[in-house]
Design an enzyme around this catalytic site. Structure first.
Site, PDB file in Angstrom:
ATOM      1  N   PHE A   1      27.389 -11.868  65.566  1.00  0.00           N
ATOM      2  CA  PHE A   1      28.578 -12.379  64.893  1.00  0.00           C
ATOM      3  C   PHE A   1      29.780 -11.475  65.136  1.00  0.00           C
ATOM      4  O   PHE A   1      29.663 -10.243  65.035  1.00  0.00           O
ATOM      5  CB  PHE A   1      28.357 -12.443  63.378  1.00  0.00           C
ATOM      6  CG  PHE A   1      27.491 -13.564  62.906  1.00  0.00           C
ATOM      7  CD1 PHE A   1      28.051 -14.702  62.354  1.00  0.00           C
ATOM      8  CD2 PHE A   1      26.112 -13.474  62.999  1.00  0.00           C
ATOM      9  CE1 PHE A   1      27.249 -15.739  61.900  1.00  0.00           C
ATOM     10  CE2 PHE A   1      25.299 -14.505  62.547  1.00  0.00           C
ATOM     11  CZ  PHE A   1      25.872 -15.637  61.994  1.00  0.00           C
ATOM     12  N   ASP A   2      30.918 -12.079  65.420  1.00  0.00           N
ATOM     13  CA  ASP A   2      32.184 -11.392  65.198  1.00  0.00           C
ATOM     14  C   ASP A   2      32.381 -11.351  63.685  1.00  0.00           C
ATOM     15  O   ASP A   2      31.725 -12.115  62.951  1.00  0.00           O
ATOM     16  CB  ASP A   2      33.308 -12.177  65.879  1.00  0.00           C
ATOM     17  CG  ASP A   2      34.670 -11.570  65.624  1.00  0.00           C
ATOM     18  OD1 ASP A   2      34.780 -10.333  65.639  1.00  0.00           O
ATOM     19  OD2 ASP A   2      35.620 -12.337  65.396  1.00  0.00           O
TER      20      ASP A   2
END
Length: 382
Positions: free
Chosen positions: A7-8
């Protein structure tokens, strides 16, 4: 095989981009400079160090990176006051749905301290195996460094990862790393070009592991298992599976089996290139199509079944597997899947009245004849 989801953070897990823009605007205003969203858009997904250096150069500012970083952080803190960044709606629930299915990591351009603080505040830190900051790698996004480091720390190969990103820079970084990528369309991140992503997602409300795995499989051309029964897997066709399908169909009367003229069959179901393109479109965009029925424990192909874009049912069972209930078993599950995935209330089957075996199948499944060679099955309350 999918082993990790990366995930960003900003714009994916926390809705921080509007706050960052406002802080940048106020800081530039204090330096008697105008600052707009269009210019700021290029910095979504990058590190502060890169951003400040470029802003100082573009605006010919007589200040240091350290000054900009310090003042920017101070203004952000003022804007947030006692609270923190708001979560992206349903992103936390999405993380929890993936928990235990694959390894999870955060690879963000923010500092480690910022990532840890935000994740603890949202109660999500315990779900992530690794946290990697873009500050700790040589090159920021759109370079792939931060995602490659995340994969290395997770102990997986880049091609075993899928990334969730909201920025053009982030998507480019994920693809440069050789990873599958879902582009989350966050309106607060500005009009980001996410065209290089393998799939776009408008919200996390219903997204889960099945969705992520399907995107990953389609990215790397791995047949996805749509459903299963007690004895069978219902799997998207590979090119080799299509050769088996074509051979099975052409052992029979093509017109009787498919309901198509020989000319139309040769142009569609009997044309490998047409069917490859058709399968990819149906599988990827509609989650429908004709699927291979594979016997559990052996991977032998029992037959094929599925629906076309008009929800017309089709099926064929290899002669050596007939009379064992495989058709009813598979088609019953497929009908349930189609109703679930489409929300439609009925499905159709074109079955010639002189095809006694197929007529018996549709009758057993509860189809009602509504016209010459046309049958319909309506969704029933369970």
């Amino acid at each position: 095989m999918l082993k990790a989801v990366i995930f960003d953070m900003d714009g994916v897990l926390v809705d921080s981009e509007l706050v960052f823009f406002e802080a940048n605007r106020l800081l530039m205003e204090s330096l008697d400079k105008e600052f707009n969203k269009e210019y700021n858009k290029q910095f979504v997904g990058t590190t502060c160090d890169y951003m400040w250096k470029k802003i100082i150069e573009d605006y010919s500012l007589q200040v240091s990176v350290e000054y900009m970083d310090r003042e920017g952080a101070r203004i952000v803190k003022e804007l947030l006051k006692a609270g923190g960044f708001p979560p992206v709606p349903f992103s936390g629930e999405f993380v929890k749905r993936l928990n235990g299915k694959v390894k999870l990591a955060i690879a963000s351009s923010s500092s480690i301290a910022s990532i840890e603080r935000n994740m603890e505040q949202l109660g999500l830190r315990k779900y992530f195996d690794k946290v990697v900051s873009g500050v700790t790698v040589d090159k920021p996004k759109p370079a792939p460094d931060v995602f490659l480091k995340a994969a290395e720390e997770l102990g997986v190969k880049p091609e075993e990862c899928l990334v969730i990103e909201d920025s053009c820079n982030g998507v480019k970084a994920a693809k440069a790393a050789g990873m599958a990528c879902i582009g989350y369309v966050n309106p607060n991140s500005g009009e980001q070009d996410l065209s290089e992503a393998d799939c776009l997602l408008l919200g996390f409300e219903e997204a889960g592991f099945d969705f992520v795995e399907k995107v990953y499989n389609h990215t790397f051309d791995i047949p996805y298992t749509v459903a299963e029964t007690d004895r069978l897997y219902v799997v998207e066709m590979s090119d080799d599976d299509y050769d088996v399908f074509k051979e099975l169909v052409e052992k029979e009367d093509v017109t009787k089996i498919t309901g198509l003229t020989k000319k139309d069959y040769d142009r569609t179901l009997g044309n490998k290139e047409y069917m490859k393109s058709h399968r990819e479109t149906m599988y990827k965009f509609y989650s429908l199509g004709i699927w291979a029925l594979k016997l559990k424990g052996s991977e032998d192909i029992v037959g094929f079944a599925g629906v076309d874009e008009n929800l017309n049912l089709c099926y064929i069972i290899d002669e050596k597997f007939r009379g064992k209930g495989f058709c009813k078993e598979a088609v019953s599950r497929i009908i349930k899947y189609v109703f679930e995935i489409t929300g439609e209330k009925c499905i159709f089957a074109k079955v010639s009245e002189d095809n006694a075996a197929s007529v018996k199948v549709v009758k057993t499944l509860g189809f009602e004849q509504i016209g010459p060679d046309l049958w319909k099955d309506e969704k029933r309350d369970e």
